[in-house]
Design an enzyme around this catalytic site. Structure first.
Site, PDB file in Angstrom:
ATOM      1  CB  THR A  40      -0.934   0.047   1.216  1.00 17.80           C
ATOM      2  OG1 THR A  40      -0.153   0.058   2.424  1.00 17.80           O
ATOM      3  CG2 THR A  40      -1.855  -1.159   1.248  1.00 17.80           C
ATOM      4  N   GLY A  66      -0.397  -2.795  11.138  1.00 23.42           N
ATOM      5  CA  GLY A  66      -0.990  -2.597  12.450  1.00 23.42           C
ATOM      6  C   GLY A  66      -2.505  -2.586  12.392  1.00 23.42           C
ATOM      7  CG  ASP A  67      -4.690  -2.297  16.030  1.00 23.02           C
ATOM      8  OD1 ASP A  67      -4.984  -3.504  15.964  1.00 23.02           O
ATOM      9  OD2 ASP A  67      -4.136  -1.798  17.020  1.00 23.02           O
ATOM     10  N   GLY A  68      -4.568  -0.192  11.885  1.00 23.52           N
ATOM     11  CA  GLY A  68      -5.113   0.572  10.771  1.00 23.52           C
ATOM     12  C   GLY A  68      -5.167  -0.232   9.490  1.00 23.52           C
ATOM     13  CB  ILE A  70      -6.246  -5.195  10.905  1.00 21.30           C
ATOM     14  CG1 ILE A  70      -4.919  -5.931  11.084  1.00 21.30           C
ATOM     15  CG2 ILE A  70      -7.411  -6.147  11.176  1.00 21.30           C
ATOM     16  CD1 ILE A  70      -4.649  -6.368  12.507  1.00 21.30           C
ATOM     17  CG  ASN A  71     -10.413   0.089  10.063  1.00 19.47           C
ATOM     18  OD1 ASN A  71     -10.598   0.652   8.983  1.00 19.47           O
ATOM     19  ND2 ASN A  71     -11.273   0.174  11.057  1.00 19.47           N
ATOM     20  CD  GLU A  72      -6.691   1.243   3.562  1.00 24.07           C
ATOM     21  OE1 GLU A  72      -6.788   1.731   2.414  1.00 24.07           O
ATOM     22  OE2 GLU A  72      -5.737   1.474   4.332  1.00 24.07           O
ATOM     23  CB  THR A  95       3.322   1.071  16.873  1.00 25.58           C
ATOM     24  OG1 THR A  95       3.968   1.710  15.773  1.00 25.58           O
ATOM     25  CG2 THR A  95       3.984   1.521  18.165  1.00 25.58           C
ATOM     26  CD  GLU A 271      -7.052   6.152   9.693  1.00 23.83           C
ATOM     27  OE1 GLU A 271      -7.349   7.312   9.351  1.00 23.83           O
ATOM     28  OE2 GLU A 271      -5.898   5.697   9.617  1.00 23.83           O
TER      29      GLU A 271
END
EC number: 2.7.1.-
Length: 299
Positions: A40, A66-68, A70-72, A95, A271
């Site tokens: 990405t 990271g979590d972002g 995975i979210n996307e 992180t 986000e």
């Protein structure tokens, strides 16, 4: 090794120089696994790569980040229509990695990759805010959101989750509680909130268990509100046992409505989303995720 269907890894651009990851992928390819890799660069790339994954006919789309990230990736997957939608695999490279940690994704790259490719695909919930933005882990509001949003990247890279606490202590003089009203099924509260956690998952902010009773396949959101007059005790209370803590309000519902007289900000898997009115609802069994058999977030 037994044959497994192909996978596509969507890798956060910050992890492209990860030599151990490159070696782990090459080793699995040598064992006969088909692993496509896409990197990405900007927002929207993950959705395009998920479309490509469907055309390739892969069984799993792996979120590497990271979590972002995975979210996307998970958001793009739940927006797919039709049959044969790939499962979500998770490769924690961020992180804090709050969601991956809480569902017990292995830290070792080779083990996490094998789980993402060959693990059991289990239907899990996601949450949606105002019929648009989604989160797989947690929505956090209050001063905790401002801390995680504003913590410098260099500090996070050096100290991980502890960086959020340090930055919070540095910013205490400017942090104020948020006045709001929250409604849900058999739930109503209004007042000044220092921290608001609405969890599909359990932890945020680098390991803080804001919603310790949350499950990712029970059709419910867990709510926790930290109240009080002082920031420091609330910050410290997230680090210790909070049994019988009078400053903690809890609830569970398939939806929550939040209204505030002023603009407040929620952090959705990293986000930020600002506004005065939020409708947060659970999306039951929204996608399939490859999880370990000892995942504690399953009922």
């Amino acid at each position: 090794m037994a044959e497994f269907p192909a996978s596509l890894l969507i890798l956060n651009g910050k992890s492209t120089d990860n030599l151990p990851l490159r070696e782990a992928i090459m080793l699995l390819r040598e064992e006969g696994m088909t692993i496509h890799v896409r990197v990405t660069w900007e927002k929207g790339d993950a959705a395009r790569y998920v479309e490509e994954a469907r055309k390739l006919g892969v069984a799993t789309v792996i979120a590497g980040g990271g979590d972002g990230t995975i979210n996307e990736v998970s958001t793009a997957l739940i927006q797919c229509e039709g049959d044969d939608i790939p499962a979500l695999g998770i490769l924690p490279l961020g992180t804090a990695n709050d969601f991956a940690t809480s569902v017990r994704i292995p830290e070792a790259l080779d083990k996490a990759l094998k789980l993402a490719i060959a693990g059991d695909a289990i239907a899990i919930d996601m949450a949606q805010v105002n019929k648009q933005t989604c989160f797989i882990n947690m929505a956090t509001g209050g001063f905790g959101t401002r801390i995680t949003t504003e913590t410098p990247e260099k500090l996070k890279a050096a100290l991980g989750g502890v960086s959020y606490i340090i930055h919070g202590l540095m910013r205490m003089d400017t942090l104020q509680p948020d006045r709001c009203e929250i409604r849900g099924e058999n739930f109503h509260w209004q007042g000044d909130a220092l921290v608001i956690g609405i969890g599909n998952g359990r932890q945020a902010g680098g390991g803080q268990q804001l919603c310790p009773n949350a499950l990712i396949n029970d059709g419910l959101l867990q709510l926790r509100i930290f109240t009080g007059d002082e920031i420091l005790p609330a910050l410290v209370s997230t680090l210790k046992s909070d049994e019988d803590n009078p400053n903690i309000i809890e609830g569970a519902s398939s939806w929550f409505d939040i209204q505030a007289p002023h603009e407040i900000t929620f952090n959705l898997d990293g986000e930020p989303l600002s506004g005065q009115n939020f409708h947060i609802e659970i999306l039951p069994a929204a996608l399939r995720c490859r999880l370990p058999p000892d995942c504690p977030l399953l009922r």
